[in-house]
Design an enzyme around this catalytic site. Structure first.
Site, PDB file in Angstrom:
ATOM      1  CB  SER A  13     -11.664  82.561  75.079  1.00 41.10           C
ATOM      2  OG  SER A  13     -12.925  82.217  76.141  1.00 41.10           O
ATOM      3  CE1 TYR A 145     -28.639  84.718  77.025  1.00 44.74           C
ATOM      4  CE2 TYR A 145     -30.596  85.254  75.552  1.00 44.74           C
ATOM      5  CZ  TYR A 145     -29.123  85.430  75.912  1.00 44.74           C
ATOM      6  OH  TYR A 145     -28.343  86.161  75.171  1.00 44.74           O
TER       7      TYR A 145
END
Length: 238
Positions: A13, A145
């Site tokens: 999505s 990250y």
């Protein structure tokens, strides 16, 4: 891989996930979208590209997610892990990572191991992980990250040896800066402009350009490429 495989795409999505679903469907694969949020978007996408009905699964529990996938009665010949999230925070600022490693690394590698077992029986398959240029060169203000994405590259380079004798390839596509989707607030316009000036092509990548790289590594013509991280960054330098 002779017949078009079922391609399981996580994060379907999201911006990149949706583009990847499109690219794999265009390549003739049967796409099985998987996501935790945005099921309405995933259902619209599936209807548009002729994919299987999307599976809702919490990917931080890979075993449970695999159970939901098995309920569909399919054995994926392609796995693309496009789920994950970012974290902008200086290493000098203490705080919890909010499960960043669980989502970006552990859920990816464990799901790849589970799906990969089915590929062993088929004597072939493709595993493609969506990493980041940050995993190769770092990212100021996003050290954690960047570290999670570096871990994916190291895992793929190592896992390629476990899967290789069964004809299964394992690779990472590492995007550079990508055009943001509507309403995205991760980077300011000024930041995107500054990054663009450090890219040889002088523009951000489109999601479709990243998806095309994924589709190549997921396809039949990439059979001798494994354990690699493919930078798709327009020759960025920073």
């Amino acid at each position: 891989m002779t017949d078009p495989p079922v391609a399981l795409v996580t994060g379907a999505s999201g911006l990149l996930g949706a583009a990847i679903c499109h690219a794999l469907a265009d390549a003739g694969m049967t796409v099985l979208p998987v996501c935790h949020q945005g099921m309405d978007r995933a259902a619209e996408l599936a209807a548009k590209i002729g994919a299987l009905d999307p599976v809702r699964a919490d990917l931080t529990d890979p075993a449970a997610a695999m159970g939901r996938i098995r309920e569909r009665g399919v054995v994926p010949g392609v796995l693309v892990c496009a789920h994950g999230r970012t974290l902008r925070r200086s290493v000098l600022t203490p705080g919890d990572d909010g499960g960043l490693w669980d989502l970006n690394v552990h859920s990816v590698t464990r799901l790849a191991g589970l799906v990969g077992k089915g590929m062993l029986r088929q004597r072939g398959g493709r595993i493609v992980l969506v990493g980041s240029r940050a995993g190769s060169v770092g990212m100021p203000g996003q050290a954690e990250y960047a570290a999670t994405k570096a871990a994916l590259s190291a895992w793929a380079a190592s896992a390629a040896w476990d899967f290789g004798r069964f004809g299964v390839t394992v690779n990472v596509v590492a995007p550079g800066a990508v055009q943001p989707g509507p309403g995205s607030s991760l980077y300011t316009e000024e930041e995107n402009h500054a990054v663009t000036e450090r890219i040889a092509l002088r523009r951000l990548a489109t999601p479709e350009e990243i998806a095309d790289a994924v589709a190549f590594l997921a396809g039949p013509r990439s059979g001798y490429i494994t354990g690699q991280t493919l930078l798709v960054d327009g020759a960025a330098r920073w």
